[in-house]
Design a protein around this motif. Sequence first.
Motif, mmCIF file in Angstrom:
data_model
loop_
_atom_site.group_PDB
_atom_site.id
_atom_site.type_symbol
_atom_site.label_atom_id
_atom_site.label_comp_id
_atom_site.label_asym_id
_atom_site.label_seq_id
_atom_site.Cartn_x
_atom_site.Cartn_y
_atom_site.Cartn_z
ATOM 1 N N UNK A 27 1.154 -0.955 0.046
ATOM 2 C CA UNK A 27 0.617 -0.045 0.064
ATOM 3 C C UNK A 27 0.876 1.305 -0.443
ATOM 4 N N UNK A 28 2.122 0.909 0.048
ATOM 5 C CA UNK A 28 2.749 2.266 0.096
ATOM 6 C C UNK A 28 4.074 2.626 -0.353
ATOM 7 N N UNK A 29 5.115 1.557 -1.180
ATOM 8 C CA UNK A 29 5.621 1.479 -1.971
ATOM 9 C C UNK A 29 5.899 1.728 -3.244
ATOM 10 N N UNK A 30 7.108 1.348 -4.365
ATOM 11 C CA UNK A 30 6.205 1.786 -5.563
ATOM 12 C C UNK A 30 6.325 0.255 -6.489
ATOM 13 N N UNK A 31 5.051 0.455 -7.377
ATOM 14 C CA UNK A 31 5.263 -1.231 -7.872
ATOM 15 C C UNK A 31 5.875 -1.706 -8.660
ATOM 16 N N UNK A 32 6.194 -2.018 -9.217
ATOM 17 C CA UNK A 32 6.605 -2.840 -10.675
ATOM 18 C C UNK A 32 5.975 -4.745 -10.988
ATOM 19 N N UNK A 33 6.222 -4.419 -12.045
ATOM 20 C CA UNK A 33 6.139 -5.901 -12.935
ATOM 21 C C UNK A 33 7.227 -7.042 -12.579
ATOM 22 N N UNK A 34 7.259 -8.209 -12.413
ATOM 23 C CA UNK A 34 8.135 -9.153 -12.368
ATOM 24 C C UNK A 34 7.935 -10.262 -12.669
ATOM 25 N N UNK A 35 8.438 -11.531 -13.415
ATOM 26 C CA UNK A 35 8.574 -12.006 -13.546
ATOM 27 C C UNK A 35 8.915 -13.380 -12.326
ATOM 28 N N UNK A 36 8.602 -14.669 -11.458
ATOM 29 C CA UNK A 36 9.390 -14.730 -10.431
ATOM 30 C C UNK A 36 10.232 -16.414 -11.174
ATOM 31 N N UNK A 37 10.442 -16.310 -12.496
ATOM 32 C CA UNK A 37 10.958 -17.177 -13.244
ATOM 33 C C UNK A 37 11.603 -17.105 -15.098
ATOM 34 N N UNK A 38 12.435 -16.578 -15.391
ATOM 35 C CA UNK A 38 12.206 -16.556 -17.085
ATOM 36 C C UNK A 38 11.810 -16.671 -17.696
ATOM 37 N N UNK A 39 11.629 -15.813 -18.298
ATOM 38 C CA UNK A 39 10.411 -16.242 -19.403
ATOM 39 C C UNK A 39 10.495 -17.067 -20.233
ATOM 40 N N UNK A 40 11.387 -17.241 -20.373
ATOM 41 C CA UNK A 40 11.710 -18.661 -21.976
ATOM 42 C C UNK A 40 11.575 -19.703 -20.352
ATOM 43 N N UNK A 41 11.398 -20.182 -19.255
ATOM 44 C CA UNK A 41 11.260 -21.435 -18.845
ATOM 45 C C UNK A 41 9.709 -21.901 -19.512
ATOM 46 N N UNK A 42 9.255 -23.181 -20.463
ATOM 47 C CA UNK A 42 8.286 -24.109 -20.817
ATOM 48 C C UNK A 42 6.968 -24.640 -20.006
ATOM 49 N N UNK A 43 6.072 -25.145 -20.427
ATOM 50 C CA UNK A 43 6.126 -26.120 -19.171
ATOM 51 C C UNK A 43 5.415 -27.383 -20.425
ATOM 52 N N UNK A 44 4.948 -28.092 -20.358
ATOM 53 C CA UNK A 44 5.446 -29.894 -20.748
ATOM 54 C C UNK A 44 4.971 -29.133 -22.487
ATOM 55 N N UNK A 45 3.323 -28.936 -22.196
ATOM 56 C CA UNK A 45 3.018 -28.630 -23.678
ATOM 57 C C UNK A 45 3.649 -27.122 -24.653
#
Length: 459
Positions: free
Chosen positions: A11-29
């Motif tokens: 509620x008090x800080x500055x917001x950013x968008x972050x991916x928890x893991x690299x965008x290139x990690x893929x599911x089996x599909x």
Amino acid sequence: MSVELDRRLAETGTSFLLFPQPRFLRKRDGSPLFPAPETVTVSVPPGEVRAGPADDRVFVVDAIGKTRYGQFNRPPYRGPAHPPVTPGEDGHFTHLVPGTRAFSAATMYATVRRVLDLWEDYFGHRIDWHFESDFARLELIPLIEWDNAQSGYGFLEFGFGRRPNGAIDHDLPYCENFDVLAHELGHSIVFTEVGTPSSPDDRGIDYGGLHESGGDLTAIIALLHFDSFVDHLLDETRGNLLTINGLDRVGELSDSREIRVAFNSRRMSDVGEEPHDRSLPLTGALFDTMVEVFQQELVRVGLIDQQLREDSNNLPGSSVDLEDIARRFSAAYEGHAEEFKAALLLARDYLGTLLAVTWGDLSPDFLTYHDVLRGLVRADRRITGGANQPIIRDCFAWREIAPVPDSLLLRPHSLVDCGLRTQQATDSPTRVLLVDHVADQPSADGHRRVAATTGPAGT
Ligand SMILES: [Zn+2]
């Protein structure tokens, strides 16, 4: 960081968008493992994160055509740079689009700032930079033309991954890899809080392992602050997190380096002196400690029974039916995902606090893993009154972390060693010696003391 503090910061800080893991990690599909970024809030209020992004602890310079720092080429960077990334009108940085340079720069800032926030909360104080005698702030350079990344004295500079043909892959900026940045920041925290060995005779073998383990645990605990990561980990494993039975249960997350490191089953007799290799038993023992505290909490609130906890703790190769354990965890997890998550976050914050108290008290000189173990046991006494000491001892014993074989701690002291008894077969001379020693000293009540033997030799 506690769930409550995290909510307040949101509620008090500055917001950013972050991916928890690299965008290139893929599911089996083939689809992305984490398709959408999470909104993450750093402690600095909107309006105080300046263009860069920058604040009083860290700042980003998006250098143009920079080669990596080396022996003759050190921070601060004074060459050409892209314009600093500016916040939106609301003071937040959530307007930036993934795949752009500005997004990469903001990601690097937010990751470092967020990890610093989390760990300052566990330590309960500001973590000063180990390079503060030369630089006030950590310099972050997000996208240099290099197929590598490095952290150094006063800076972090990151390049790109490689294509199969060896060329730089500009679609894989390392600065968007949360694990890697958090790991590097972990090294800074260990430098500040543990320090560095002062003697040139100190080979620092376990110190090196502690550093790498510290980087990995800094990253793992920070990762466990992403809701999407925790949800995925629990859904995939159904809450059956004990590491010694292997990585197979974490599914697609096993592509994450930090998860592979956490779910390792190496003991001291499996590893050598190379720091990354040597870090594995220590990281495993500490991750297992967290998992055991998680399971203990699950039992306490009635989500699993003690029998399942004990069965799941049996070692590989035992007669326990792993399929049966998986089925029982799955049944317990069904409909209780939120309660499992609350228990895991409690265990996460216990481990974060445990490490902070331990690191803050360790001496870096001639450090051994056994010193770390003793520090942990003492830290637990301060945090829980010693409630989790048996868990810590068990997890470390399984990893074969114990006093070094020639440790003075292991040397017994017999009565002879201590000069309390002579070498003679009979102990009568000792009595004479002791009686002689005290014979002329009347006790407070005026009676002469009677010297007594203190038990058989060798105790
Ligand atoms: Zn490292």
